[in-house]
Scaffold this motif. Structure first.
Motif, PDB file in Angstrom:
ATOM      1  N   VAL A 274     -51.204-105.609 -20.321  1.00 57.88           N
ATOM      2  CA  VAL A 274     -51.369-106.828 -21.173  1.00 57.88           C
ATOM      3  C   VAL A 274     -52.157-106.270 -22.396  1.00 57.88           C
ATOM      4  N   VAL A 275     -53.235-105.860 -22.220  1.00 58.35           N
ATOM      5  CA  VAL A 275     -54.129-105.440 -23.345  1.00 58.35           C
ATOM      6  C   VAL A 275     -53.394-104.607 -24.280  1.00 58.35           C
ATOM      7  N   GLN A 276     -52.703-103.429 -23.703  1.00 57.43           N
ATOM      8  CA  GLN A 276     -51.929-102.486 -24.476  1.00 57.43           C
ATOM      9  C   GLN A 276     -50.925-103.067 -25.320  1.00 57.43           C
ATOM     10  N   SER A 277     -50.493-104.316 -24.782  1.00 54.43           N
ATOM     11  CA  SER A 277     -49.210-104.928 -25.607  1.00 54.43           C
ATOM     12  C   SER A 277     -49.987-105.757 -26.864  1.00 54.43           C
ATOM     13  N   LEU A 278     -51.261-106.070 -26.810  1.00 54.79           N
ATOM     14  CA  LEU A 278     -51.819-107.216 -27.837  1.00 54.79           C
ATOM     15  C   LEU A 278     -51.401-106.399 -29.172  1.00 54.79           C
ATOM     16  N   ALA A 279     -51.912-104.864 -29.194  1.00 53.94           N
ATOM     17  CA  ALA A 279     -51.307-104.199 -30.412  1.00 53.94           C
ATOM     18  C   ALA A 279     -50.075-104.072 -30.692  1.00 53.94           C
ATOM     19  N   ALA A 280     -49.458-103.765 -29.774  1.00 58.13           N
ATOM     20  CA  ALA A 280     -47.861-103.278 -29.756  1.00 58.13           C
ATOM     21  C   ALA A 280     -47.159-104.778 -30.439  1.00 58.13           C
ATOM     22  N   GLY A 281     -47.428-105.888 -29.950  1.00 59.82           N
ATOM     23  CA  GLY A 281     -46.712-107.068 -30.262  1.00 59.82           C
ATOM     24  C   GLY A 281     -47.194-107.546 -31.761  1.00 59.82           C
ATOM     25  N   ALA A 282     -48.478-107.387 -31.923  1.00 60.12           N
ATOM     26  CA  ALA A 282     -48.983-107.773 -33.163  1.00 60.12           C
ATOM     27  C   ALA A 282     -48.678-106.872 -34.579  1.00 60.12           C
ATOM     28  N   ASP A 303     -57.552-101.387 -14.761  1.00 59.89           N
ATOM     29  CA  ASP A 303     -56.875-100.003 -14.958  1.00 59.89           C
ATOM     30  C   ASP A 303     -56.825 -99.800 -16.597  1.00 59.89           C
ATOM     31  N   ILE A 304     -57.979 -99.724 -17.225  1.00 64.30           N
ATOM     32  CA  ILE A 304     -58.102 -99.425 -18.440  1.00 64.30           C
ATOM     33  C   ILE A 304     -58.299 -98.131 -18.656  1.00 64.30           C
ATOM     34  N   SER A 305     -57.585 -97.462 -19.444  1.00 66.01           N
ATOM     35  CA  SER A 305     -57.685 -95.992 -19.731  1.00 66.01           C
ATOM     36  C   SER A 305     -58.617 -95.779 -21.176  1.00 66.01           C
ATOM     37  N   LEU A 306     -59.832 -95.302 -20.933  1.00 70.24           N
ATOM     38  CA  LEU A 306     -60.590 -95.054 -22.115  1.00 70.24           C
ATOM     39  C   LEU A 306     -60.141 -93.999 -23.057  1.00 70.24           C
ATOM     40  N   ARG A 307     -59.132 -93.413 -22.666  1.00 69.17           N
ATOM     41  CA  ARG A 307     -58.447 -92.292 -23.661  1.00 69.17           C
ATOM     42  C   ARG A 307     -57.377 -93.076 -24.651  1.00 69.17           C
ATOM     43  N   LEU A 309     -56.556 -95.602 -27.075  1.00 65.90           N
ATOM     44  CA  LEU A 309     -57.085 -96.226 -28.232  1.00 65.90           C
ATOM     45  C   LEU A 309     -56.599 -97.731 -28.021  1.00 65.90           C
ATOM     46  N   ASP A 310     -55.249 -98.030 -27.970  1.00 63.36           N
ATOM     47  CA  ASP A 310     -54.732 -99.381 -27.931  1.00 63.36           C
ATOM     48  C   ASP A 310     -55.184 -99.999 -26.717  1.00 63.36           C
ATOM     49  N   GLU A 311     -55.544 -99.584 -25.560  1.00 60.76           N
ATOM     50  CA  GLU A 311     -56.037-100.308 -24.421  1.00 60.76           C
ATOM     51  C   GLU A 311     -57.496-100.524 -24.602  1.00 60.76           C
ATOM     52  N   VAL A 312     -58.367 -99.606 -25.191  1.00 61.72           N
ATOM     53  CA  VAL A 312     -59.607 -99.770 -25.473  1.00 61.72           C
ATOM     54  C   VAL A 312     -59.796-100.927 -26.571  1.00 61.72           C
ATOM     55  N   SER A 313     -58.870-100.905 -27.635  1.00 62.47           N
ATOM     56  CA  SER A 313     -58.930-101.947 -28.641  1.00 62.47           C
ATOM     57  C   SER A 313     -58.612-103.215 -28.238  1.00 62.47           C
ATOM     58  N   GLY A 314     -57.562-103.235 -27.372  1.00 60.89           N
ATOM     59  CA  GLY A 314     -56.893-104.677 -26.691  1.00 60.89           C
ATOM     60  C   GLY A 314     -58.289-105.183 -25.743  1.00 60.89           C
ATOM     61  N   ALA A 315     -58.877-104.310 -25.024  1.00 69.19           N
ATOM     62  CA  ALA A 315     -59.863-104.836 -24.102  1.00 69.19           C
ATOM     63  C   ALA A 315     -60.839-105.527 -25.068  1.00 69.19           C
ATOM     64  N   PHE A 316     -61.497-104.671 -26.113  1.00 69.84           N
ATOM     65  CA  PHE A 316     -62.710-105.242 -26.969  1.00 69.84           C
ATOM     66  C   PHE A 316     -61.982-106.314 -27.858  1.00 69.84           C
ATOM     67  N   CYS A 317     -60.756-106.559 -28.039  1.00 65.89           N
ATOM     68  CA  CYS A 317     -60.336-107.632 -28.900  1.00 65.89           C
ATOM     69  C   CYS A 317     -60.608-109.034 -27.925  1.00 65.89           C
ATOM     70  N   LEU A 318     -60.250-108.777 -26.566  1.00 66.17           N
ATOM     71  CA  LEU A 318     -60.664-109.837 -25.804  1.00 66.17           C
ATOM     72  C   LEU A 318     -62.122-110.066 -25.559  1.00 66.17           C
ATOM     73  N   ILE A 319     -62.732-109.201 -25.518  1.00 69.29           N
ATOM     74  CA  ILE A 319     -64.229-109.298 -25.460  1.00 69.29           C
ATOM     75  C   ILE A 319     -64.815-109.912 -26.641  1.00 69.29           C
ATOM     76  N   ARG A 320     -64.427-109.493 -27.821  1.00 72.36           N
ATOM     77  CA  ARG A 320     -64.971-110.259 -29.117  1.00 72.36           C
ATOM     78  C   ARG A 320     -64.276-111.500 -29.316  1.00 72.36           C
ATOM     79  N   LYS A 331     -62.190-102.214 -14.537  1.00 70.45           N
ATOM     80  CA  LYS A 331     -61.899-101.348 -13.726  1.00 70.45           C
ATOM     81  C   LYS A 331     -61.346-100.334 -14.559  1.00 70.45           C
ATOM     82  N   VAL A 332     -61.870 -98.846 -14.431  1.00 74.35           N
ATOM     83  CA  VAL A 332     -61.520 -97.777 -15.228  1.00 74.35           C
ATOM     84  C   VAL A 332     -60.239 -96.995 -14.474  1.00 74.35           C
ATOM     85  N   PHE A 333     -59.194 -96.617 -15.479  1.00 78.99           N
ATOM     86  CA  PHE A 333     -58.302 -95.603 -15.042  1.00 78.99           C
ATOM     87  C   PHE A 333     -58.603 -94.293 -15.341  1.00 78.99           C
TER      88      PHE A 333
END
Length: 430
Positions: A274-282, A303-307, A309-320, A331-333
């Motif tokens: 889901v967080v990965q798709s935040l950037a892909a869809g927009a 299952d967030i991979s810190l490697r 960028l789109d997953e980390v960006s999507g995660a911080f988008c939700l946090i912001r 939970k880190v992948f």
């Protein structure tokens, strides 16, 4: 008080026996027993004979077969049980549960479903055999159970007659690995004005569905779906979106818009898909969602991979987008840092301050550079943090490695003087 002239020692008190228990007490006792034992109470006395046959709640589960002295096949047993229910039971059946994963095909089930439809069924749980998924098609009598309030289905096919208009009294709906069209699913939800809880697991929807449920407070989805839009969900407080196998067309939808109407959301749990798709869809990396989660207090990211960028960006988008967040779990992948510099994926979030964050739980931590950077960021940007719990993940879990990480954690600067960092050296990862 004793009648005048009676002495306590001479008072005659009738003995309490199972035969003179009130009917409502007997019913409560029987409903606490497995059906097999409830039926066996018929031998206790004349009053107890066939009392089970008036019970408004029946459960057929694996306890019916838990005996070493009976080698009759489950299918034959089930057929006999259904026969006794159909011929002996009297009165309404308000709640019926069938949960026998190894039952196999049973031709008598259609008869049972017809019987339930004629007996005011309100709470129905059907966990059908999983040996041949989606093989059982619910009969037309199922769609006439218009008093239904709670419905849970697993491993079946839903194909209603043309005149079916939904279950307008439904309060909770749970579908597990059910074959259903997006049109029917949308109709079931939108034609249930009282619906409060919706759980969909293992569903693969290739089309868009619109959720219009004014009383919905909990929605959990696991599977694959092209897109969801929440048109009218003013009371939605708990949302779980777990896209395990993204649809091929998922990228065509803007997932950021999925949350536009979720103004009352208090708990959100999403995974990497889901967080990965935040950037892909927009089509771009979002800093914040168009609408803030002002009521969100708990956020879980799985299952967030810190490697990535789109997953980390999507995660911080939700946090912001969650300015009043109190509790956060990530939970880190785990994977190798590779060639990616440790700071690159987190550098853009140094302006974030978690002003209300009180507890943090990080799972799967192995001590990589990116994980260390994430821990530092959360500690230095959380002025009211009370507790950070760190659970090790798979990887180099030797005591030396864990101790080294613990020594590093002690040195990290913290914005909150009350912040406690808990790291279990003996945490079992198996």
């Amino acid at each position: 008080m004793l009648p005048e002239g009676k002495r306590l020692g001479c008072q005659s008190v009738p003995p309490v026996t199972i035969s003179n228990l009130p009917d409502n007490v007997i019913d409560v006792i029987l409903m606490c027993l497995p059906l097999r034992d409830a039926v066996r109470t018929s031998i206790l006395s004349k009053k107890w004979r066939y009392v089970w046959s008036r019970l408004p709640e029946l459960t057929l589960d694996q306890t019916l077969w838990e005996t070493t002295k009976d080698f009759i096949s489950p299918t034959i047993k089930f057929t006999n049980i259904i026969y006794h229910i159909l011929t002996l039971h009297s009165g309404p059946i308000m709640k019926f549960t069938l949960s026998i994963p190894n039952l196999g095909n049973c031709p008598k089930f259609d008869n049972l479903m017809y019987f339930l439809s004629k007996n005011d069924i309100q709470d129905l749980v059907l966990y059908l055999p999983n040996e041949n998924p989606y093989s059982y098609k619910l009969p037309s009598s199922f769609f006439t159970c218009l008093r239904m309030r709670h419905l849970a289905l697993e491993n079946c096919l839903l194909h209603p007659p043309p005149d079916f208009n939904g279950f307008d009294r439904l309060v909770s709906l749970e579908l597990y690995e059910v074959t259903i069209t997006s049109k029917l699913l949308e109709s079931l939800v939108n034609r249930s004005p009282l619906l409060e809880r919706l759980v969909l697991r293992g569903l693969y929807i290739q089309d868009h569905i619109q959720v219009n449920a004014a009383n919905l407070s909990c929605f959990k989805f696991t599977g694959s779906i092209k897109s969801i839009s929440f048109k009218n969900v003013p009371l939605l407080e708990e949302l779980l979106l777990w896209d395990t196998t993204p649809s091929e067309n998922a990228g065509e939808s803007d997932i950021a818009k999925w949350f536009d109407s979720c103004h009352a959301l208090e708990y959100l749990h999403v995974n990497h898909g889901v967080v990965q798709s935040l950037a892909a869809g927009a089509g771009e990396v979002l800093t914040k969602l168009p609408c803030a989660f002002n009521c969100l207090r708990r956020l879980r990211l799985s299952d967030i991979s810190l490697r990535e960028l789109d997953e980390v960006s999507g995660a911080f988008c939700l946090i912001r987008s969650s300015p009043y967040l109190h509790d956060m779990e990530i939970k880190v992948f785990n994977d190798d840092d590779g060639e990616i510099p440790a700071l690159d994926s987190l550098e853009g979030f140094k302006d974030v301050t978690f002003n209300h964050l009180r507890t943090v739980k990080l799972e799967g931590i192995t001590g990589t550079k990116l994980e260390i950077q994430l821990i530092k960021l959360l500690l230095v940007k959380s002025p009211v943090l009370v507790r950070m719990q760190i659970e090790p993940g798979l990887g180099d879990n030797s005591p030396q490695t864990r101790l080294k990480l613990l020594v590093e954690l002690i040195k990290f600067r913290r914005a909150s003087t009350e912040a406690e960092v808990v790291y279990n050296l003996d945490y079992d990862t198996v």
